[in-house]
Design a protein around this motif. Structure first.
Motif, PDB file in Angstrom:
ATOM      1  N   ALA A  96      72.885  38.040  45.779  1.00 41.37           N
ATOM      2  CA  ALA A  96      71.902  37.117  45.215  1.00 41.37           C
ATOM      3  C   ALA A  96      72.061  35.723  45.812  1.00 41.37           C
ATOM      4  O   ALA A  96      71.058  35.037  46.097  1.00 41.37           O
ATOM      5  N   ASP A  97      73.292  35.289  46.010  1.00 46.59           N
ATOM      6  CA  ASP A  97      73.540  33.992  46.647  1.00 46.59           C
ATOM      7  C   ASP A  97      72.953  33.956  48.051  1.00 46.59           C
ATOM      8  O   ASP A  97      72.329  32.960  48.462  1.00 46.59           O
ATOM      9  N   ALA A  98      73.164  35.037  48.802  1.00 40.81           N
ATOM     10  CA  ALA A  98      72.638  35.106  50.165  1.00 40.81           C
ATOM     11  C   ALA A  98      71.114  35.077  50.153  1.00 40.81           C
ATOM     12  O   ALA A  98      70.484  34.435  51.011  1.00 40.81           O
ATOM     13  N   ALA A  99      70.508  35.754  49.182  1.00 40.82           N
ATOM     14  CA  ALA A  99      69.047  35.765  49.080  1.00 40.82           C
ATOM     15  C   ALA A  99      68.515  34.368  48.776  1.00 40.82           C
ATOM     16  O   ALA A  99      67.513  33.927  49.360  1.00 40.82           O
ATOM     17  N   GLN A 100      69.183  33.656  47.865  1.00 42.98           N
ATOM     18  CA  GLN A 100      68.752  32.294  47.547  1.00 42.98           C
ATOM     19  C   GLN A 100      68.905  31.372  48.763  1.00 42.98           C
ATOM     20  O   GLN A 100      68.046  30.526  49.021  1.00 42.98           O
ATOM     21  N   GLU A 101      69.982  31.551  49.512  1.00 34.80           N
ATOM     22  CA  GLU A 101      70.184  30.744  50.712  1.00 34.80           C
ATOM     23  C   GLU A 101      69.102  31.026  51.745  1.00 34.80           C
ATOM     24  O   GLU A 101      68.550  30.103  52.370  1.00 34.80           O
ATOM     25  N   SER A 102      68.768  32.301  51.920  1.00 33.08           N
ATOM     26  CA  SER A 102      67.715  32.668  52.862  1.00 33.08           C
ATOM     27  C   SER A 102      66.365  32.100  52.434  1.00 33.08           C
ATOM     28  O   SER A 102      65.564  31.665  53.264  1.00 33.08           O
ATOM     29  N   LEU A 103      66.133  32.086  51.140  1.00 31.03           N
ATOM     30  CA  LEU A 103      64.887  31.536  50.601  1.00 31.03           C
ATOM     31  C   LEU A 103      64.735  30.068  50.977  1.00 31.03           C
ATOM     32  O   LEU A 103      63.643  29.597  51.298  1.00 31.03           O
ATOM     33  N   VAL A 104      65.845  29.346  50.956  1.00 31.52           N
ATOM     34  CA  VAL A 104      65.839  27.918  51.263  1.00 31.52           C
ATOM     35  C   VAL A 104      65.758  27.663  52.770  1.00 31.52           C
ATOM     36  O   VAL A 104      64.990  26.810  53.229  1.00 31.52           O
ATOM     37  N   THR A 105      66.529  28.432  53.534  1.00 33.52           N
ATOM     38  CA  THR A 105      66.616  28.174  54.976  1.00 33.52           C
ATOM     39  C   THR A 105      65.518  28.846  55.780  1.00 33.52           C
ATOM     40  O   THR A 105      65.207  28.427  56.895  1.00 33.52           O
ATOM     41  N   GLY A 106      64.937  29.918  55.235  1.00 34.24           N
ATOM     42  CA  GLY A 106      63.915  30.651  55.970  1.00 34.24           C
ATOM     43  C   GLY A 106      64.483  31.555  57.045  1.00 34.24           C
ATOM     44  O   GLY A 106      63.743  32.062  57.890  1.00 34.24           O
ATOM     45  N   ALA A 107      65.793  31.780  57.015  1.00 29.68           N
ATOM     46  CA  ALA A 107      66.440  32.618  58.029  1.00 29.68           C
ATOM     47  C   ALA A 107      67.235  33.731  57.364  1.00 29.68           C
ATOM     48  O   ALA A 107      67.656  33.613  56.209  1.00 29.68           O
ATOM     49  N   PRO A 108      67.461  34.836  58.079  1.00 30.79           N
ATOM     50  CA  PRO A 108      68.308  35.899  57.529  1.00 30.79           C
ATOM     51  C   PRO A 108      69.717  35.362  57.286  1.00 30.79           C
ATOM     52  O   PRO A 108      70.211  34.514  58.035  1.00 30.79           O
ATOM     53  N   VAL A 109      70.375  35.873  56.249  1.00 27.51           N
ATOM     54  CA  VAL A 109      71.712  35.413  55.876  1.00 27.51           C
ATOM     55  C   VAL A 109      72.640  36.613  55.751  1.00 27.51           C
ATOM     56  O   VAL A 109      72.317  37.585  55.053  1.00 27.51           O
TER      57      VAL A 109
END
Length: 344
Positions: free
Chosen positions: A323-336
Motif C-alpha cells: 500500500a505504501d508503494a502504491a501511494q508513492e506511485s500515485l504521487v510520483t507517477g512512476a512504478p515503485v
C-alpha cells in the motif's frame, strides 16, 4: 462448560460490530462446551456503558482494569494510533491479542511492534477479515488444488457506496492504505506470492474536499508478482450501485469470480438477463458479516491453542508495504518497487 472471557477496547462503529459478534459466539460455540463472556471499555464512557448494558456485557472504566480483570484475550478496535501501545499491553499481560488492521500508522512504526511481539513470545492476530470469507476461501482452495491451472491475470475491486467523512480521510493515509490494503493482503494470501512492483493512477471527480486533504476518490494499481504474474487493484469512494468487493482470477484452465452473487452491485447490459436480482450490499459490514463472525471464532480457537495464527502481524505489515508503494506511485507517477523487508 468452559468460560472464555474476551476484553474489548473501543466501541466505535467496528467495535460495536465486534461486540455483537462476540456475544453471538455463544450460539456457535456452546455445543463445544464453551461459554463466551464479554468485558469492554472505551473513553466514551456513556456509550460504552450503554453498549455493555444492551449486550449483557460488563463495563470496566479503563484498559488497565480490563486486562487486570483476568480476560483470556484482548480485542482492539480503537483508532490506529493507539494500536501499538495496546498490543504491547496485551503481550505484556501474556494474553492473545486481536487487533484491527493496521498494526500502526505506517510500516516504520509497525516494525518495532512486530519485534516486540516476537521478543516477548506474543500472539497477535490482525483483522484482515477477507481471509475468512467463504468465496475467498474457495478461490484459494481451487487455486491450490490446481483446478484453475496457472494464473495469468487477477483483478481485485473494492468500491464503497459513499465516502467516509473527510475528517477520517485526512488521517487515513490514502485510498490504497485504508481501502486497497485488504486487496493487497488477500492477493498475497491467496497466491502465496509477493507483490514486487506497483504502478498507480488516481482521479478526483467527487467531493473536492477529498483532494484538498491529499487523497483521491478513485484509483487503479497495476501489480506485478515475484513470478511475473500481473494483476490490477481498483478502488473508489463513489460506487452508487452499492458496496462492491470482487476478485476475478483467470487461470490457464478455469476462471473464478469471488463476490459474484445475488447481492453484487452491478447489472448486465445483455438482453433478457436479470442477474443479479438481489439488493446490493450498502457497506462492508453487510458484505462481510459472515467473515467477521468467523474471524472472531477463529480468535477464540487461537486462544485455545486449536489453530495456527490466521493473520500474523508480519502479513499485515507486508500488505502495508504494498500500500505504501502504491501511494508513492500515485504521487510520483512512476512504478515503485515494493520494499519486501523481512515480511516472510
Amino acid at each position: 462448560m468452559r468460560n472464555i472471557i474476551l476484553g474489548l477496547v473501543g466501541v466505535g462503529r467496528i467495535g460495536v460490530m465486534h461486540a455483537n459478534n462476540i456475544s453471538a459466539l455463544n450460539g456457535i460455540l456452546h455445543p463445544r462446551g464453551l461459554n463466551i463472556h464479554l468485558r469492554l471499555t472505551d473513553v466514551a464512557t456513556d456509550h460504552a456503558q450503554k453498549t455493555a448494558a444492551d449486550l449483557g456485557a460488563e463495563y470496566l472504566p479503563s484498559v488497565g482494569e480490563l486486562i487486570a480483570s483476568g480476560v483470556d484475550g484482548l480485542v482492539i478496535a480503537t483508532g490506529t494510533a493507539t494500536h501499538p501501545d495496546l498490543i504491547r499491553a496485551g503481550v505484556d499481560a501474556g494474553i492473545p491479542v486481536f487487533c484491527e488492521k493496521p498494526v500502526a500508522l505506517n510500516v516504520t512504526d509497525s516494525l518495532p511492534v512486530v519485534d516486540y511481539i516476537k521478543q516477548n513470545n506474543g500472539v497477535v492476530q490482525i483483522g484482515h477479515q477477507r481471509r475468512f470469507d467463504d468465496g475467498y476461501l474457495e478461490a484459494k482452495r481451487a487455486y491450490q488444488s490446481g483446478e484453475l491451472g496457472w494464473i495469468h491475470s487477477l483483478r481485485a475491486v473494492t468500491c464503497d457506496m459513499t465516502p467516509p467523512p473527510v475528517e477520517f480521510l485526512a488521517t487515513s493515509g490514502g485510498l490504497f492504505r485504508d481501502c486497497s490494503v485488504h486487496d493487497f493482503d488477500i492477493l498475497r494470501w491467496l497466491t502465496g506470492r509477493e507483490i514486487v512492483e506497483v504502478y498507480a493512477k488516481g482521479s478526483n471527480n467527487g467531493d473536492q474536499a477529498i483532494g484538498d486533504v491529499g487523497d483521491v476518490d478513485t484509483a487503479l494499481a497495476v501489480v506485478t508478482f515475484d513470478d511475473g504474474t500481473v494483476g490490477t487493484v481498483s478502488a473508489s469512494r463513489y460506487n452508487g450501485a452499492g458496496h462492491d468487493v470482487r476478485l476475478e482470477i483467470q487461470g490457464s484452465r478455469r476462471s473464478l469470480m469471488v463476490g459474484l452473487d445475488e447481492h453484487s452491485a452491478l447489472t448486465s447490459a445483455e438482453a433478457a438477463t436479470d442477474f443479479p436480482a438481489g439488493e446490493p450490499h450498502r457497506t462492508f459490514a453487510e458484505r462481510f458479516n459472515q467473515a467477521y463472525r468467523s474471524e472472531m471464532a477463529a480468535f477464540v480457537e487461537l486462544i485455545l491453542g486449536e489453530r495456527e495464527n490466521p493473520c500474523p502481524p508480519e502479513d499485515a505489515v507486508a500488505a502495508s508495504r504494498v500500500a505504501d508503494a502504491a501511494q508513492e506511485s500515485l504521487v510520483t507517477g512512476a512504478p515503485v518497487k515494493v520494499d519486501l523487508g523481512s515480511s516472510r
